[in-house]
Design a protein around this motif. Structure first.
Motif, PDB file in Angstrom:
ATOM      1  N   PHE A 185       0.810  -1.219   0.000  1.00 54.41           N
ATOM      2  CA  PHE A 185       0.000   0.000   0.000  1.00 54.41           C
ATOM      3  C   PHE A 185       0.845   1.272   0.000  1.00 54.41           C
ATOM      4  CE2 PHE A 185      -2.136  -3.516   2.092  1.00 54.41           C
ATOM      5  CZ  PHE A 185      -3.168  -3.711   1.189  1.00 54.41           C
ATOM      6  N   GLU A 186       2.094   1.127  -0.370  1.00 61.02           N
ATOM      7  CA  GLU A 186       2.924   2.291  -0.694  1.00 61.02           C
ATOM      8  C   GLU A 186       3.611   2.003  -2.021  1.00 61.02           C
ATOM      9  OE1 GLU A 186       5.890   3.094   2.234  1.00 61.02           O
ATOM     10  OE2 GLU A 186       6.880   1.157   2.031  1.00 61.02           O
ATOM     11  N   TRP A 187       4.147   3.030  -2.631  1.00 61.81           N
ATOM     12  CA  TRP A 187       4.726   2.870  -3.954  1.00 61.81           C
ATOM     13  C   TRP A 187       5.944   1.951  -3.913  1.00 61.81           C
ATOM     14  CZ3 TRP A 187       1.666   4.072  -7.669  1.00 61.81           C
ATOM     15  CH2 TRP A 187       0.823   5.185  -7.590  1.00 61.81           C
ATOM     16  N   ASP A 188       5.935   0.994  -4.815  1.00 65.68           N
ATOM     17  CA  ASP A 188       7.078   0.094  -4.971  1.00 65.68           C
ATOM     18  C   ASP A 188       7.835   0.494  -6.220  1.00 65.68           C
ATOM     19  OD1 ASP A 188       8.841  -1.961  -4.690  1.00 65.68           O
ATOM     20  OD2 ASP A 188       7.481  -3.530  -5.387  1.00 65.68           O
ATOM     21  N   LEU A 189       9.047   0.975  -6.029  1.00 66.73           N
ATOM     22  CA  LEU A 189       9.888   1.401  -7.140  1.00 66.73           C
ATOM     23  C   LEU A 189      10.589   0.165  -7.703  1.00 66.73           C
ATOM     24  CD1 LEU A 189      10.727   4.120  -8.482  1.00 66.73           C
ATOM     25  CD2 LEU A 189      12.755   4.063  -7.032  1.00 66.73           C
ATOM     26  N   ILE A 190      10.320  -0.153  -8.969  1.00 70.44           N
ATOM     27  CA  ILE A 190      10.762  -1.412  -9.576  1.00 70.44           C
ATOM     28  C   ILE A 190      11.973  -1.141 -10.449  1.00 70.44           C
ATOM     29  CG2 ILE A 190      10.054  -3.361 -11.016  1.00 70.44           C
ATOM     30  CD1 ILE A 190       7.130  -2.525 -10.237  1.00 70.44           C
ATOM     31  N   GLY A 191      13.111  -1.579 -10.002  1.00 72.16           N
ATOM     32  CA  GLY A 191      14.343  -1.321 -10.726  1.00 72.16           C
ATOM     33  C   GLY A 191      14.538  -2.270 -11.899  1.00 72.16           C
ATOM     34  N   ASN A 192      15.348  -1.849 -12.836  1.00 67.60           N
ATOM     35  CA  ASN A 192      15.681  -2.642 -14.009  1.00 67.60           C
ATOM     36  C   ASN A 192      17.000  -2.107 -14.561  1.00 67.60           C
ATOM     37  OD1 ASN A 192      15.632  -3.229 -17.094  1.00 67.60           O
ATOM     38  ND2 ASN A 192      14.008  -4.538 -16.284  1.00 67.60           N
ATOM     39  N   LEU A 245      16.590   5.417 -12.596  1.00 64.26           N
ATOM     40  CA  LEU A 245      15.515   5.916 -11.737  1.00 64.26           C
ATOM     41  C   LEU A 245      16.097   6.811 -10.658  1.00 64.26           C
ATOM     42  CD1 LEU A 245      13.470   2.618 -11.220  1.00 64.26           C
ATOM     43  CD2 LEU A 245      12.817   4.564 -12.637  1.00 64.26           C
ATOM     44  N   THR A 246      15.462   7.945 -10.453  1.00 60.37           N
ATOM     45  CA  THR A 246      15.877   8.873  -9.393  1.00 60.37           C
ATOM     46  C   THR A 246      14.641   9.342  -8.647  1.00 60.37           C
ATOM     47  OG1 THR A 246      17.729   9.649 -10.741  1.00 60.37           O
ATOM     48  CG2 THR A 246      17.089  11.018  -8.854  1.00 60.37           C
ATOM     49  N   VAL A 254       9.379  11.168  -9.456  1.00 61.59           N
ATOM     50  CA  VAL A 254      10.297  10.111  -9.897  1.00 61.59           C
ATOM     51  C   VAL A 254      10.764  10.456 -11.300  1.00 61.59           C
ATOM     52  CG1 VAL A 254      10.566   7.665 -10.436  1.00 61.59           C
ATOM     53  CG2 VAL A 254       9.174   8.347  -8.478  1.00 61.59           C
ATOM     54  N   GLU A 255      12.073  10.489 -11.502  1.00 63.93           N
ATOM     55  CA  GLU A 255      12.645  10.709 -12.828  1.00 63.93           C
ATOM     56  C   GLU A 255      13.060   9.371 -13.421  1.00 63.93           C
ATOM     57  OE1 GLU A 255      14.347  15.256 -12.972  1.00 63.93           O
ATOM     58  OE2 GLU A 255      15.772  13.605 -12.712  1.00 63.93           O
ATOM     59  N   ILE A 256      12.751   9.200 -14.729  1.00 62.20           N
ATOM     60  CA  ILE A 256      12.987   7.927 -15.393  1.00 62.20           C
ATOM     61  C   ILE A 256      13.629   8.154 -16.749  1.00 62.20           C
ATOM     62  CG2 ILE A 256      11.941   5.703 -16.003  1.00 62.20           C
ATOM     63  CD1 ILE A 256       9.678   8.310 -14.578  1.00 62.20           C
ATOM     64  N   HIS A 257      14.622   7.344 -17.045  1.00 62.39           N
ATOM     65  CA  HIS A 257      15.160   7.287 -18.399  1.00 62.39           C
ATOM     66  C   HIS A 257      15.203   5.827 -18.816  1.00 62.39           C
ATOM     67  CE1 HIS A 257      18.704   7.282 -21.349  1.00 62.39           C
ATOM     68  NE2 HIS A 257      17.642   7.734 -22.003  1.00 62.39           N
ATOM     69  N   ASN A 258      14.490   5.501 -19.889  1.00 59.63           N
ATOM     70  CA  ASN A 258      14.427   4.130 -20.390  1.00 59.63           C
ATOM     71  C   ASN A 258      15.410   3.978 -21.550  1.00 59.63           C
ATOM     72  OD1 ASN A 258      13.787   1.586 -21.323  1.00 59.63           O
ATOM     73  ND2 ASN A 258      11.599   1.964 -21.553  1.00 59.63           N
ATOM     74  N   ALA A 259      16.506   3.274 -21.281  1.00 58.45           N
ATOM     75  CA  ALA A 259      17.548   3.123 -22.303  1.00 58.45           C
ATOM     76  C   ALA A 259      17.351   1.878 -23.153  1.00 58.45           C
ATOM     77  CB  ALA A 259      18.913   3.066 -21.627  1.00 58.45           C
ATOM     78  N   SER A 260      16.264   1.140 -22.914  1.00 57.75           N
ATOM     79  CA  SER A 260      16.039  -0.096 -23.671  1.00 57.75           C
ATOM     80  C   SER A 260      15.108   0.174 -24.852  1.00 57.75           C
ATOM     81  CB  SER A 260      15.407  -1.152 -22.757  1.00 57.75           C
ATOM     82  OG  SER A 260      14.031  -0.871 -22.542  1.00 57.75           O
ATOM     83  N   GLY A 261      14.819  -0.878 -25.594  1.00 57.33           N
ATOM     84  CA  GLY A 261      13.851  -0.766 -26.667  1.00 57.33           C
ATOM     85  C   GLY A 261      12.506  -1.323 -26.268  1.00 57.33           C
ATOM     86  N   LEU A 262      12.274  -1.529 -24.976  1.00 60.73           N
ATOM     87  CA  LEU A 262      11.047  -2.150 -24.481  1.00 60.73           C
ATOM     88  C   LEU A 262      10.368  -1.257 -23.453  1.00 60.73           C
ATOM     89  CD1 LEU A 262      12.461  -5.760 -23.895  1.00 60.73           C
ATOM     90  CD2 LEU A 262      11.118  -4.981 -25.860  1.00 60.73           C
ATOM     91  N   ARG A 297       9.681  12.884 -16.055  1.00 60.75           N
ATOM     92  CA  ARG A 297       9.402  13.077 -14.635  1.00 60.75           C
ATOM     93  C   ARG A 297       7.918  12.806 -14.373  1.00 60.75           C
ATOM     94  NH1 ARG A 297      11.256  18.476 -11.529  1.00 60.75           N
ATOM     95  NH2 ARG A 297      13.261  17.536 -12.163  1.00 60.75           N
ATOM     96  N   LEU A 298       7.639  11.911 -13.418  1.00 59.56           N
ATOM     97  CA  LEU A 298       6.273  11.598 -12.998  1.00 59.56           C
ATOM     98  C   LEU A 298       6.004  12.233 -11.641  1.00 59.56           C
ATOM     99  CD1 LEU A 298       3.600   9.853 -13.264  1.00 59.56           C
ATOM    100  CD2 LEU A 298       4.823   8.127 -11.916  1.00 59.56           C
ATOM    101  N   SER A 299       4.834  12.864 -11.488  1.00 62.36           N
ATOM    102  CA  SER A 299       4.474  13.479 -10.207  1.00 62.36           C
ATOM    103  C   SER A 299       2.959  13.566 -10.101  1.00 62.36           C
ATOM    104  CB  SER A 299       5.105  14.879 -10.080  1.00 62.36           C
ATOM    105  OG  SER A 299       4.588  15.753 -11.086  1.00 62.36           O
ATOM    106  N   ARG A 300       2.474  13.872  -8.899  1.00 67.72           N
ATOM    107  CA  ARG A 300       1.074  14.180  -8.615  1.00 67.72           C
ATOM    108  C   ARG A 300       0.089  13.162  -9.198  1.00 67.72           C
ATOM    109  NH1 ARG A 300       0.359  20.794  -8.572  1.00 67.72           N
ATOM    110  NH2 ARG A 300       2.114  21.196  -7.153  1.00 67.72           N
TER     111      ARG A 300
END
Length: 408
Positions: free
Chosen positions: A272-279, A284-285, A303-311, A396-399
């Motif tokens: 019931f709290e946010w689970d930050l899922i690493g890969n 992720l910051t 949460v700041e995200i950069h997706n360096a993959s093709g998926l 960046r994801l927020s609110r």
């Protein structure tokens, strides 16, 4: 000359006597030390001479009780009582052996003596706790349990000690009375999951819920393990209530932490709290709240995200407990230039492996993305998760918010 010789002879004899006395004292000290060591190494007991085997006899008897060699334990207990009748351990050992051999009357006589000599012996406390439970005197039984666990908090892992209390309304009340005094075993009790049978998880959770109603809140880290256990046995609503009752960060809204203030890089403590899922393909910051530029208020975290993959990669997830109905989820996503981005998507589902992506629309007035959810009652707890599609730059994801949709 003769006188001097006599003096030399006298000194020589005195020296031998002193040496013998010193050797005897050293032998006694060694034997006494071995006896004390035998408390922690019962195998020494059998090799110690009788006059020095005080503690060793009890240690040997306790080892025999633990290995269920009760007739040998009876012999050790009888020998220990003869050797040191006022040592509180010895009559307790005798009582334990008698009890296991079916001599209830003899056991009670031994434990009466043990109780008069002192209550710090676990066998004595355990015996009188059980006697109190037999007559449903839960306050006295809880007092004995408290004494046991204050001395040996590791015994909390034996759920057989707790089950008689948690499974009875009066027993639970007596147990909470002791826990409300905040003993040293409060935290081990509160986050206990090892050894608790699945069928007993709701009982343990109910006791913890009552503890919170008494005003004793153990905090998010401590309550997390039993909250997870209760979720896993199929009661997410009860788990969420338990989480909120002990964790100040949980809040009271439908969605926990909508402003992303308490996102943890080390993993969620409950569903019931946010689970930050690493890969390995994601950068992720977690950004902490910042002061507002006007009025001195606080802006939420992000949460700041950069997706360096093709998926497409999932990076944030939480469980919500809501009745069937229509709901609206909204969130803000911007790129490095502060422009809205549609690369972050929302999915929902009853299980982590059965998620469905929700269609999102841009709301220019709120500068947020929105998705309408029409939920049925097919699951008790529903996951919502955010994923990021491949693309250049950092997002960046927020609110994030989840509210019941107004009827048209």
């Amino acid at each position: 000359m003769r006188r001097a010789g006599m003096n030399r002879a006298g000194v020589s004899r005195a020296g031998w006597i002193g040496l013998a006395a010193a050797l005897l004292y050293a032998g006694l000290a060694l034997a006494s030390g071995l006896d004390r060591r035998a408390e922690f190494n019962p195998a020494l007991a059998a090799r110690l001479p009788w006059p020095f085997a005080h503690r060793a006899l009890a240690a040997q008897g306790e080892a025999q009780v633990a290995s269920r060699h009760f007739r040998q334990a009876l012999q050790s207990g009888e020998a220990a009582v003869r050797d040191a009748p006022v040592d509180p351990v010895n009559p307790a050992l005798l009582g334990a052996a008698r009890l296991e051999l079916g001599d209830a009357a003899g056991a009670e006589r031994a434990f009466l003596v043990a109780g008069q000599l002192g209550w710090r012996v676990p066998m004595t406390q355990g015996y009188w706790m059980q006697r109190a439970l037999d007559v449903r005197d839960f306050p006295v039984a809880a007092l004995r349990l408290d004494a046991l666990l204050r001395q040996s908090p590791e015994m909390i892992s034996d759920y057989a000690l707790l089950q008689p209390f948690e499974s009875d309304a009066n027993g639970q009340r007596a147990l909470i009375d002791r826990l409300a005094l905040r003993p040293g075993w409060l935290t081990p009790y509160a986050n206990l999951i090892e050894g608790v049978p699945r069928s007993a998880v709701p009982l343990h959770a109910a006791a913890l819920q009552e503890l919170a109603r008494r005003g004793v809140r153990v905090g998010c880290d401590t309550i997390g393990p039993p909250v997870i256990s209760l979720t896993e046995v199929g009661d997410p609503a009860g788990a969420r209530a338990l989480w909120r009752s002990h964790c100040a960060e949980a809040g009271g809204g439908v969605l926990g932490d909508p402003e992303l203030v308490f996102v943890r890089s080390g993993g969620a403590r409950s569903a019931f709290e946010w689970d930050l899922i690493g890969n390995s393909d994601l950068d992720l910051t977690v950004l902490p709240p910042t002061s507002g530029q006007r009025g001195g208020g606080q802006n939420g975290g992000a949460v700041e995200i950069h997706n360096a993959s093709g998926l497409t990669r999932t990076f944030l997830r939480q469980m919500v407990v809501v009745p069937a109905g229509s709901y609206r989820v909204s969130w803000r996503t911007v790129d490095a230039e502060g422009q809205p981005s549609a690369l972050i998507t929302l999915s929902t589902g009853c299980g982590k492996d059965s998620m469905s992506r929700a269609e999102a629309n841009w709301n220019a007035a709120d500068r947020a993305w929105q998705a309408e959810l029409h939920l049925q009652a097919e699951c008790k707890g529903r996951w919502i998760e955010f994923a990021v599609q491949p693309g250049p730059g950092t997002l960046r994801l927020s609110r994030v918010s989840l509210v019941a949709a107004r009827a048209p």
